[in-house]
Write a protein that holds these residues in place. Structure first.
Motif, mmCIF file in Angstrom:
data_model
loop_
_atom_site.group_PDB
_atom_site.id
_atom_site.type_symbol
_atom_site.label_atom_id
_atom_site.label_comp_id
_atom_site.label_asym_id
_atom_site.label_seq_id
_atom_site.Cartn_x
_atom_site.Cartn_y
_atom_site.Cartn_z
ATOM 1 N N LEU A 49 23.385 -19.820 80.519
ATOM 2 C CA LEU A 49 23.881 -18.696 79.550
ATOM 3 C C LEU A 49 25.095 -18.301 80.056
ATOM 4 O O LEU A 49 25.235 -18.033 81.260
ATOM 5 N N LEU A 50 25.817 -17.786 79.290
ATOM 6 C CA LEU A 50 27.300 -16.907 79.692
ATOM 7 C C LEU A 50 27.427 -15.817 78.728
ATOM 8 O O LEU A 50 27.368 -15.765 77.562
ATOM 9 N N TYR A 51 27.677 -14.826 79.332
ATOM 10 C CA TYR A 51 27.949 -13.381 78.660
ATOM 11 C C TYR A 51 29.266 -12.936 78.958
ATOM 12 O O TYR A 51 29.649 -12.902 80.077
ATOM 13 N N VAL A 52 29.931 -12.364 77.950
ATOM 14 C CA VAL A 52 31.085 -11.876 78.042
ATOM 15 C C VAL A 52 30.901 -10.246 78.235
ATOM 16 O O VAL A 52 30.619 -9.354 77.468
ATOM 17 N N ASP A 53 30.978 -9.649 79.589
ATOM 18 C CA ASP A 53 30.990 -8.221 79.804
ATOM 19 C C ASP A 53 32.312 -7.340 79.535
ATOM 20 O O ASP A 53 32.132 -6.445 79.183
ATOM 21 N N ARG A 54 33.391 -7.964 79.500
ATOM 22 C CA ARG A 54 34.539 -7.345 79.079
ATOM 23 C C ARG A 54 35.510 -8.650 78.585
ATOM 24 O O ARG A 54 35.607 -9.686 79.004
ATOM 25 N N GLY A 55 36.340 -8.162 77.634
ATOM 26 C CA GLY A 55 37.449 -9.212 77.428
ATOM 27 C C GLY A 55 37.288 -9.890 76.334
ATOM 28 O O GLY A 55 36.048 -9.846 75.708
ATOM 29 N N VAL A 56 37.795 -11.215 76.023
ATOM 30 C CA VAL A 56 37.927 -12.300 74.981
ATOM 31 C C VAL A 56 37.838 -13.700 75.640
ATOM 32 O O VAL A 56 38.786 -13.740 76.542
ATOM 33 N N ILE A 57 37.061 -14.442 75.474
ATOM 34 C CA ILE A 57 37.098 -15.983 76.252
ATOM 35 C C ILE A 57 36.926 -16.950 74.635
ATOM 36 O O ILE A 57 35.949 -16.535 74.024
ATOM 37 N N GLU A 58 37.433 -18.118 75.179
ATOM 38 C CA GLU A 58 37.384 -19.235 73.861
ATOM 39 C C GLU A 58 36.611 -20.202 74.737
ATOM 40 O O GLU A 58 36.601 -20.611 75.791
ATOM 41 N N VAL A 59 35.408 -20.538 74.113
ATOM 42 C CA VAL A 59 34.668 -21.509 74.639
ATOM 43 C C VAL A 59 34.417 -22.771 73.832
ATOM 44 O O VAL A 59 34.287 -22.643 72.567
#
Length: 302
Positions: A49-59
């Motif tokens: 599992l991957l969670y974005v705590d801050r910012g923006v990512i492209e997966v």
């Protein structure tokens, strides 16, 4: 009157059903990446599992592309190839956990991308906190147990993770029980107000705000303000604001756009000394020490 052994054995034992059982953790990480970070990709035979705590990512998950913003989580099924990169010139914070699960219900997380609710984010924070209680931090692979680990910390990781997964499964169920309209409306109103307060705090990190000022701004009593904010975020207003200013400072340090004096000024600290003191109180290191760890981490990743 005493019961015989035979009479005691007449009591039927109900074995409790386990919908989700997590027996083995493989990795647990809290990453603070640079603004240009690119993870080249991997696949493995266990869940992630991957969670974005801050910012923006492209997966990228196999052939599917996803844009994840703050508060979103994605699950990678076993043997799925996945990679990600920072987006928009902003340095993201990401939580990654990998684990083994043989439960049939885990298939409900295949290809799942979901926005976490407040309670679910608190559960995730509990997992990370107990991870720090159980294993040496920063986390590494394999996880290294702390000699002074707190009692039950590993079991609490398991409990919190299973609880989080069960809650997410319930949210996906079509016939999940809904609260009454009146209570749901009240919860939504309180959550909405808390979100507005959080945004106001985040938009005014250039100075210290008082409770009086915030309560006047939102036309709410200080007692009610403190209650609903703590209920919605798990933090006091002042603790959130102090932490948010330091988190913004960490972001600015990683994005390397300003020197320490400029960062202190932009965040409303009266002096570089006060900035350093507040930063160390939140992170156990000075801004300069933090900058060195970021530089070392980026160098090792290249």
């Amino acid at each position: 009157m005493e019961q015989t052994q035979t009479e005691q054995d007449d009591y039927y034992r109900t074995r409790l059903t386990q919908t989700i059982a997590i027996e083995q953790m493989i990795t647990m990480f809290y990453f603070e990446f640079g603004r240009d970070y690119v993870f080249s990709g991997e696949s493995h035979n266990f869940w992630e599992l991957l969670y974005v705590d801050r910012g923006v990512i492209e997966v990228m998950a196999d052939d599917e592309r996803h844009l994840l913003t703050q508060g979103m989580m994605i699950f990678h099924k076993p043997n799925e190839y996945h990679k990600f990169n920072a987006v928009g010139g902003k340095a993201p914070n990401v939580i990654v956990m990998t684990f083994e699960c043989e439960s049939e219900a885990i298939t409900g997380f295949r290809d799942l991308v979901i926005q976490l609710e407040d309670e679910e984010r608190n559960m995730l924070a509990n997992i990370v906190r107990e991870g720090m209680n159980a294993f040496e931090f920063p986390f590494r692979h394999p996880l290294k147990r702390r000699e002074d680990a707190k009692l039950g910390s590993e079991q609490l990781i398991k409990c919190y993770l299973e609880t989080l997964l069960l809650r997410l499964l319930r949210r996906q169920a079509v016939h999940a029980r809904k609260p009454s309209l009146s209570s749901a409306a009240k919860e939504r109103a309180s959550d909405e107000l808390a979100r507005h307060i959080v945004k106001y705090l985040d938009d005014h990190l250039d100075r210290e705000l008082s409770l009086d000022e915030i309560s006047r701004m939102f036309m709410i009593g200080k007692t009610r303000l403190k209650e609903l904010f703590k209920q919605a975020t798990g933090h006091t207003v002042m603790a959130y604001a102090a932490n948010a200013r330091v988190e913004r400072a960490k972001l600015m340090i990683r994005e390397r756009t300003d020197n320490m004096t400029e960062i202190a000024e932009k965040l409303g600290f009266s002096s570089i000394h006060y900035f350093s003191k507040a930063f160390k109180k939140q992170t156990n290191m000075t801004p300069t020490e933090y900058a060195r760890t970021v530089k070392a981490r980026l160098s090792s990743a290249e």
